[in-house]
Every structure is written in structure tokens, then in C-alpha cells.
Design a protein around this motif. Structure first.
Motif, PDB file in Angstrom:
ATOM      1  N   LEU A 121       0.828  -1.205   0.000  1.00 47.82           N
ATOM      2  CA  LEU A 121       0.000   0.000   0.000  1.00 47.82           C
ATOM      3  C   LEU A 121       0.866   1.259   0.000  1.00 47.82           C
ATOM      4  O   LEU A 121       0.527   2.250  -0.652  1.00 47.82           O
ATOM      5  N   ASP A 122       1.966   1.205   0.733  1.00 48.30           N
ATOM      6  CA  ASP A 122       2.896   2.339   0.762  1.00 48.30           C
ATOM      7  C   ASP A 122       3.441   2.632  -0.634  1.00 48.30           C
ATOM      8  O   ASP A 122       3.493   3.792  -1.063  1.00 48.30           O
ATOM      9  N   ARG A 123       3.846   1.580  -1.353  1.00 53.28           N
ATOM     10  CA  ARG A 123       4.361   1.767  -2.711  1.00 53.28           C
ATOM     11  C   ARG A 123       3.257   2.260  -3.655  1.00 53.28           C
ATOM     12  O   ARG A 123       3.510   3.057  -4.563  1.00 53.28           O
ATOM     13  N   TYR A 124       2.033   1.789  -3.440  1.00 53.70           N
ATOM     14  CA  TYR A 124       0.904   2.246  -4.257  1.00 53.70           C
ATOM     15  C   TYR A 124       0.691   3.755  -4.079  1.00 53.70           C
ATOM     16  O   TYR A 124       0.549   4.500  -5.057  1.00 53.70           O
ATOM     17  N   LEU A 125       0.687   4.212  -2.834  1.00 52.23           N
ATOM     18  CA  LEU A 125       0.471   5.643  -2.575  1.00 52.23           C
ATOM     19  C   LEU A 125       1.627   6.481  -3.105  1.00 52.23           C
ATOM     20  O   LEU A 125       1.416   7.565  -3.655  1.00 52.23           O
ATOM     21  N   ALA A 126       2.859   5.968  -2.943  1.00 51.80           N
ATOM     22  CA  ALA A 126       4.032   6.731  -3.392  1.00 51.80           C
ATOM     23  C   ALA A 126       4.058   6.902  -4.905  1.00 51.80           C
ATOM     24  O   ALA A 126       4.467   7.953  -5.412  1.00 51.80           O
ATOM     25  N   ILE A 127       3.621   5.880  -5.637  1.00 44.08           N
ATOM     26  CA  ILE A 127       3.707   5.915  -7.100  1.00 44.08           C
ATOM     27  C   ILE A 127       2.421   6.428  -7.738  1.00 44.08           C
ATOM     28  O   ILE A 127       2.456   7.189  -8.713  1.00 44.08           O
ATOM     29  N   GLU A 234      11.734   7.417 -15.847  1.00 46.61           N
ATOM     30  CA  GLU A 234      10.784   7.445 -14.732  1.00 46.61           C
ATOM     31  C   GLU A 234      10.191   6.068 -14.493  1.00 46.61           C
ATOM     32  O   GLU A 234       9.993   5.655 -13.343  1.00 46.61           O
ATOM     33  N   ARG A 235       9.904   5.349 -15.573  1.00 47.56           N
ATOM     34  CA  ARG A 235       9.356   3.998 -15.433  1.00 47.56           C
ATOM     35  C   ARG A 235      10.365   3.074 -14.761  1.00 47.56           C
ATOM     36  O   ARG A 235      10.008   2.275 -13.889  1.00 47.56           O
ATOM     37  N   GLN A 236      11.634   3.190 -15.173  1.00 43.92           N
ATOM     38  CA  GLN A 236      12.671   2.355 -14.577  1.00 43.92           C
ATOM     39  C   GLN A 236      12.854   2.668 -13.091  1.00 43.92           C
ATOM     40  O   GLN A 236      12.992   1.765 -12.264  1.00 43.92           O
ATOM     41  N   LYS A 237      12.834   3.941 -12.730  1.00 40.31           N
ATOM     42  CA  LYS A 237      12.990   4.354 -11.333  1.00 40.31           C
ATOM     43  C   LYS A 237      11.834   3.847 -10.487  1.00 40.31           C
ATOM     44  O   LYS A 237      12.026   3.342  -9.367  1.00 40.31           O
ATOM     45  N   ALA A 238      10.614   3.963 -11.008  1.00 39.46           N
ATOM     46  CA  ALA A 238       9.434   3.506 -10.260  1.00 39.46           C
ATOM     47  C   ALA A 238       9.472   2.002 -10.048  1.00 39.46           C
ATOM     48  O   ALA A 238       9.170   1.506  -8.956  1.00 39.46           O
ATOM     49  N   PHE A 239       9.863   1.265 -11.090  1.00 37.68           N
ATOM     50  CA  PHE A 239       9.907  -0.190 -10.958  1.00 37.68           C
ATOM     51  C   PHE A 239      11.016  -0.643 -10.020  1.00 37.68           C
ATOM     52  O   PHE A 239      10.863  -1.628  -9.287  1.00 37.68           O
ATOM     53  N   SER A 240      12.153   0.066 -10.021  1.00 37.22           N
ATOM     54  CA  SER A 240      13.282  -0.343  -9.174  1.00 37.22           C
ATOM     55  C   SER A 240      12.943  -0.280  -7.696  1.00 37.22           C
ATOM     56  O   SER A 240      13.495  -1.027  -6.890  1.00 37.22           O
ATOM     57  N   THR A 241      12.032   0.626  -7.312  1.00 38.39           N
ATOM     58  CA  THR A 241      11.648   0.734  -5.906  1.00 38.39           C
ATOM     59  C   THR A 241      10.722  -0.410  -5.481  1.00 38.39           C
ATOM     60  O   THR A 241      10.524  -0.649  -4.292  1.00 38.39           O
ATOM     61  N   CYS A 242      10.163  -1.139  -6.463  1.00 35.62           N
ATOM     62  CA  CYS A 242       9.208  -2.210  -6.158  1.00 35.62           C
ATOM     63  C   CYS A 242       9.777  -3.607  -6.410  1.00 35.62           C
ATOM     64  O   CYS A 242       9.272  -4.584  -5.847  1.00 35.62           O
ATOM     65  N   SER A 243      10.810  -3.709  -7.250  1.00 36.15           N
ATOM     66  CA  SER A 243      11.279  -5.026  -7.679  1.00 36.15           C
ATOM     67  C   SER A 243      11.787  -5.873  -6.521  1.00 36.15           C
ATOM     68  O   SER A 243      11.498  -7.081  -6.451  1.00 36.15           O
ATOM     69  N   SER A 244      12.547  -5.272  -5.600  1.00 36.23           N
ATOM     70  CA  SER A 244      13.060  -6.037  -4.467  1.00 36.23           C
ATOM     71  C   SER A 244      11.926  -6.548  -3.592  1.00 36.23           C
ATOM     72  O   SER A 244      11.959  -7.680  -3.097  1.00 36.23           O
ATOM     73  N   HIS A 245      10.910  -5.720  -3.406  1.00 37.70           N
ATOM     74  CA  HIS A 245       9.740  -6.112  -2.626  1.00 37.70           C
ATOM     75  C   HIS A 245       9.043  -7.306  -3.268  1.00 37.70           C
ATOM     76  O   HIS A 245       8.631  -8.255  -2.578  1.00 37.70           O
ATOM     77  N   LEU A 246       8.931  -7.299  -4.588  1.00 37.41           N
ATOM     78  CA  LEU A 246       8.265  -8.386  -5.302  1.00 37.41           C
ATOM     79  C   LEU A 246       9.034  -9.699  -5.189  1.00 37.41           C
ATOM     80  O   LEU A 246       8.427 -10.772  -5.066  1.00 37.41           O
ATOM     81  N   ILE A 247      10.362  -9.636  -5.213  1.00 37.70           N
ATOM     82  CA  ILE A 247      11.179 -10.845  -5.079  1.00 37.70           C
ATOM     83  C   ILE A 247      10.955 -11.480  -3.708  1.00 37.70           C
ATOM     84  O   ILE A 247      10.751 -12.688  -3.582  1.00 37.70           O
TER      85      ILE A 247
END
Length: 313
Positions: A121-127, A234-247
Motif C-alpha cells: 500500500l505504501d508503494r501504491y500511494l508513493a507511485i 521514470e518507469r525504470q525508477k518507479a519499478f526499481s523501488t518495487c522489484s526487491s519487494h516483489l522478489i
């Protein structure tokens, strides 16, 4: 529960551990000790960097540091006893200690899954809601969300563990696991355990799939938002903040769904043991590595911290 439900003949349990490799106990003791120390050091490093570097004092890193603290507590609940089994062959654990270990493990584990949903939810609000992010995720809101995760984990786990402890345990007392988990304990009870099995299955289903549903909805919206960003950078930056969480999510949900969200199957206890080892040893070790290696802000904070230490010398 049968008539012997209020009488417990068993005063202690024997943790079987990994009998197939017990002759290599000293080797496995060293391997697991190093993994344990590395996990504790890695999670402690994340907590220290988060709380000392001003740039990392944001809601996301507050939740990540809380997650690291809980991971350290989870592995400490299980691994010291496993190390004792490998080193000295001391496999006995008292009735009270066994149920205490089971409760702490389940309580922390449930809390971690709720916290992972909060991180989504935090990542959803941030992005997706960047202009309202800091007004919504205020310090008081962050502490409240953490408190709710802890309260839910406690309330949902304390009832089944107390109920199971009141059942009759008249022997055998060998737990085919390396710690006191709920399923193996249920299998040892002499009482009718159908009601507690249904309750445990329902709670596991609720915890895992509620948190997973929140995560899927949050990341579904995140993906839509990222795809609409005009700049590839911008797309790469946004995804990089979420990729570790997804792993981390993939490893944790996969192993826990395999262990807990299924009917009682005694024949699968051995495979549960390997999956639990992944969840209690490997995941807490990998999480700090994943979060630090894939996070540029943490990279910079670590470099600055090392620079300060070097200058002081």
C-alpha cells in the motif's frame, strides 16, 4: 476433545531435526551459524542505516526497518535451537517452551505478512498518489499501521495456540521438524483435532490471501501507473523501488502457502521441513541482500557511513 483433554502426559518433546544429515552435525552447525549471523548483521545494518541517515527516514524505510527487526526476531526464535541440535544433539524441548516457540513464530510470521501488505500500500500511494503521499503516510499513520499489524498477528495466533496446548498429548512425543510448528504439534495430539485443524486452515488462508489480495490490487494499480509514465527513466525508477519487494513476496508467499494452506497430510511433513528451512533461514538471509543490492538510496547511505568511519580513523 476426549476425556483426557485436560491431562497432558507428555512433559517434553523431541525435535527430530534433520536425521538424514545428523552425522554431519558440526558441518551443518557451522553453515547455519554463519547464515544466522549474516542474517542478523544484515538486518541490523538496514535498521541502523535507516534510523541514522536522514534521507532514509521516510515511511517506506520505516516499514522496511520494522520488517528487518521482525525477520531478526523470527530467525532467532528458531535457529538457536537448531544449532544446539546440530552441535550437541540436544533435541529435547519442554512442553511450555515448545508452545511458546510455536506462538512467537506464528505471531511474528503473521505480523510480517500484514506488514508486507502495508508495504504494498505504501508503494501504491508513493507511485500512484505522489502529491498526497506524505500527508496520508504521516508518522502517526505509520506507527498506527505497524501497531495494527502486531495486534492482528497476536490476536489471530494466540487463540489456536492456547487451544492446542489444552489438548491431550499422551505420546509419542517426537516432532518430525526442527522447531515446534503448529502442524506437527497437531499431529501428535491424542485428542480429536479436526476443529483446530479447520481453524488453523481458515486463519492461514485468511492471513495469506488477505495480505496477498491487497498486494495484488496495489501492484496492479502500480503497473498501470508505471506504464502510463511518459519517460522510460521514470518507469525504470518507479519499478526499481518495487522489484526487491516483489522478489521477497514471491519467496515468502510461495513457501508459506505450500506449508500452511492445505489439508492435513502427514506424508508431506518432510517436504514441509525443507520449505520451512527456506522460510526461516534462507529468506531472512536474502532479504537484506536483496534490499541493499537493488536500492540506490541504501547504496549511497552505506557509502556515506563507510566514508564517515574511514575519516574518523
Amino acid at each position: 476433545m476426549d476425556e483426557a483433554g485436560n491431562r497432558t502426559a507428555v512433559q517434553e518433546f523431541i525435535l527430530e531435526g534433520f536425521p538424514a544429515v545428523q552425522h554431519l552435525g558440526h558441518v551443518f552447525f557451522l553453515v547455519h551459524l554463519l547464515a544466522y549471523l549474516a542474517s542478523i548483521m544484515g538486518n541490523t545494518l538496514i535498521i541502523s542505516i535507516t534510523w541514522t541517515d536522514q534521507r532514509l527516514q521516510t515511511p517506506m524505510y520505516f516499514f522496511l526497518s520494522s520488517f528487518s527487526f521482525l525477520e531478526g526476531c523470527l530467525i532467532t526464535t528458531v535457529i538457536p535451537k537448531l544449532l544446539a541440535i546440530f552441535l550437541s544433539g540436544r533435541q529435547t524441548i519442554s512442553f511450555t517452551a515448545c508452545f511458546t516457540q510455536a506462538f512467537i513464530f506464528l505471531f511474528i510470521g503473521a505480523t510480517i505478512f500484514f506488514l508486507m501488505a502495508v508495504l504494498s500500500l505504501d508503494r501504491y500511494l508513493a507511485i500512484c498518489k505522489p502529491l498526497h503521499y506524505f500527508s496520508i503516510m504521516s508518522p502517526s499513520t505509520c506507527f498506527l499501521l505497524l501497531a495494527v499489524c502486531l495486534a492482528l498477528g497476536f490476536l489471530l495466533m494466540v487463540i489456536p495456540v492456547i487451544m492446542l496446548s489444552q489438548f491431550s498429548f499422551c505420546g509419542p512425543n517426537v516432532i518430525p521438524h526442527f522447531f515446534c510448528d503448529f502442524g506437527p504439534l497437531t499431529n501428535l495430539s491424542c485428542s480429536d483435532t479436526r476443529s483446530i485443524e479447520i481453524l488453523a486452515f481458515g486463519l492461514a488462508f485468511f492471513i495469506l490471501f488477505t495480505s496477498l489480495s491487497i498486494t495484488i490490487i496495489a501492484y496492479g494499480n502500480i503497473v498501470v501507473t508505471i506504464v502510463r509514465l511518459p519517460s522510460a527513466k521514470e518507469r525504470q525508477k518507479a519499478f526499481s523501488t518495487c522489484s526487491s519487494h516483489l522478489i521477497v513476496l514471491f519467496v515468502m508467499y510461495g513457501s508459506c502457502i505450500f506449508i500452511y494452506v492445505k489439508p492435513k497430510q502427514k506424508s508431506r511433513l518432510a517436504s514441509n521441513r525443507e520449505a520451512a528451512l527456506l522460510n526461516t533461514v534462507v529468506t531472512p538471509l536474502l532479504n537484506p541482500i536483496i534490499y541493499t543490492l537493488r536500492n540506490k538510496q541504501v547504496h549511497q547511505a552505506l557509502r556515506d557511513a563507510l566514508s564517515r568511519v574511514t575519516l574518523q580513523k
